[in-house]
Write an enzyme that holds these catalytic residues in place. Structure first.
Site, PDB file in Angstrom:
ATOM      1  N   LEU A  90       0.816  -1.219   0.000  1.00 40.49           N
ATOM      2  CA  LEU A  90       0.000   0.000   0.000  1.00 40.49           C
ATOM      3  C   LEU A  90       0.846   1.265   0.000  1.00 40.49           C
ATOM      4  O   LEU A  90       0.300   2.366   0.019  1.00 40.49           O
ATOM      5  CB  LEU A  90      -0.953   0.000   1.200  1.00 40.49           C
ATOM      6  CG  LEU A  90      -2.137  -0.972   1.096  1.00 40.49           C
ATOM      7  CD1 LEU A  90      -2.865  -1.068   2.432  1.00 40.49           C
ATOM      8  CD2 LEU A  90      -3.100  -0.526   0.012  1.00 40.49           C
ATOM      9  N   GLY A  91       2.177   1.132   0.024  1.00 39.67           N
ATOM     10  CA  GLY A  91       3.032   2.304  -0.058  1.00 39.67           C
ATOM     11  C   GLY A  91       2.821   3.282   1.074  1.00 39.67           C
ATOM     12  O   GLY A  91       2.542   2.911   2.222  1.00 39.67           O
ATOM     13  N   CYS A  92       2.938   4.563   0.748  1.00 36.92           N
ATOM     14  CA  CYS A  92       2.855   5.618   1.761  1.00 36.92           C
ATOM     15  C   CYS A  92       1.491   5.681   2.435  1.00 36.92           C
ATOM     16  O   CYS A  92       1.368   6.205   3.542  1.00 36.92           O
ATOM     17  CB  CYS A  92       3.168   6.974   1.124  1.00 36.92           C
ATOM     18  SG  CYS A  92       4.867   7.138   0.539  1.00 36.92           S
ATOM     19  N   ALA A  93       0.456   5.165   1.775  1.00 32.84           N
ATOM     20  CA  ALA A  93      -0.903   5.227   2.341  1.00 32.84           C
ATOM     21  C   ALA A  93      -1.114   4.235   3.477  1.00 32.84           C
ATOM     22  O   ALA A  93      -2.100   4.337   4.211  1.00 32.84           O
ATOM     23  CB  ALA A  93      -1.928   4.966   1.242  1.00 32.84           C
ATOM     24  N   ALA A  94      -0.205   3.275   3.635  1.00 34.73           N
ATOM     25  CA  ALA A  94      -0.472   2.142   4.514  1.00 34.73           C
ATOM     26  C   ALA A  94      -0.583   2.522   5.991  1.00 34.73           C
ATOM     27  O   ALA A  94      -1.311   1.864   6.741  1.00 34.73           O
ATOM     28  CB  ALA A  94       0.605   1.076   4.332  1.00 34.73           C
TER      29      ALA A  94
END
Length: 326
Positions: free
Chosen positions: A137-141
């Site tokens: 989820l990258g930076c959103a995780a």
């Protein structure tokens, strides 16, 4: 009522001063004067002063094999994970066996079993503890993990959830990649870990989560991410990101807050992901808020860089320990 009980942060031992990184750029780009000039401007304008990494700065001039990077990721992730989980449980006065769900976020390395299994062994979590690793989820995780913890605690209000984010972007640095995306990420990202403990019961004086919402922008899969190649992770980072933020975020925030009878101007605090200087400036502008609303985000970006999924949780930690939120 999902309540934020405690937070803890930790960083690897090597501290990179941005000024020292700039002085070391010739070791990387001396053969390409155009790229060197571009990189120097990017590093100087990144609004980052210090970052942390799991290798000495000058050691970055030696490329790691995929095996070496993976082994270093696993060792460092376990060390940082153990530190933040131990600190967080101590602050909350919660025993490891009282944790019902561990949500783990990381996108800068790969482990199977995932890090939460090693943490369960180290701390002696219940053999029935639930595990939810969020790996892509990258930076959103970081924000996503809080939302999923909230969902879970609506169903099991007497349970306890531990969120752990460990990110080591320095291991994704590619010495032979002279793309603008690799230059920007090299100027911006830093390593770190955060843990957050949440409970489904309200406690006076501690903030709680009222609502969450996720929004997926169609046809944006090429905007940000990683490509896994023989030499490891290669960053995908589009120049469209600041413009996408300016275009999409105002209506997104207005819709979300409007469902609860609020506007952006009603909010007393904003914890904004420090995707970079232009992203933060864009958020402040399009939300119609003051620069002071982004002070903590700007400070974390300055002192630690963009920590990917751990960034917003690091901002949450600083906020809870320096402010008096209602």
């Amino acid at each position: 009522m999902t309540t934020l009980y405690a937070t803890a942060t930790a960083y690897p031992p090597y501290r990179y001063e941005q000024e020292d990184v700039i002085h070391a750029l010739p070791l990387w780009l001396a053969g390409d004067e155009r790229m060197f000039a571009l990189a120097r401007r990017v590093f100087e304008n990144a609004a980052v002063q210090t970052r942390y990494g799991c290798r000495p700065l000058l050691d970055l001039a030696r490329p790691l094999s995929l095996t070496e990077a993976s082994q270093l990721y696993q060792r460092t992730a376990r060390t940082l994970g153990e530190q933040v989980v131990g600190d967080c449980l101590t602050q909350a006065n919660v025993t490891p066996r009282a944790v019902d769900l561990i949500i783990l976020t990381s996108c800068t390395g790969f482990m199977i079993p995932s890090l939460d299994a090693y943490l369960a062994n180290h701390f002696g979590f219940s053999p029935h503890v639930k595990r939810l690793p969020l790996t892509e989820l990258g930076c959103a995780a970081g924000a996503m993990a809080l939302a999923r913890a909230h969902d879970y605690l609506q169903a099991f209000p007497h349970h306890t959830v531990l969120v752990v984010a460990v990110e080591l972007p320095s291991l994704t640095f590619q010495l032979q990649d002279f793309s603008a995306a690799n230059v920007v990420s090299s100027a911006l990202f830093g390593d770190g870990a955060v843990a957050v403990l949440l409970k489904g019961e309200r406690q006076e004086g501690k903030p709680h989560i009222i609502a969450t919402e996720s929004t997926l922008f169609p046809h944006t899969t090429a905007v940000m991410g990683f490509e896994l190649k023989d030499s490891g992770f290669h960053i995908v980072l589009s120049t469209e990101i600041p413009d996408l933020v300016r275009t999409e975020v105002p209506s997104l925030v207005a819709h979300f807050l409007g469902q609860h009878g609020y506007t952006a101007q009603d909010m007393t605090h904003f914890l904004l992901h420090p995707g970079g200087r232009r992203v933060l400036e864009g958020l402040v502008e399009v939300l119609g808020i003051t620069a002071a609303h982004a002070d903590i985000s700007r400070t974390i970006l300055r002192d630690y860089g963009n920590l990917s999924s751990a960034a917003v949780l690091c901002i949450l930690d600083r906020f809870l320990k320096s402010q008096q939120p209602r």
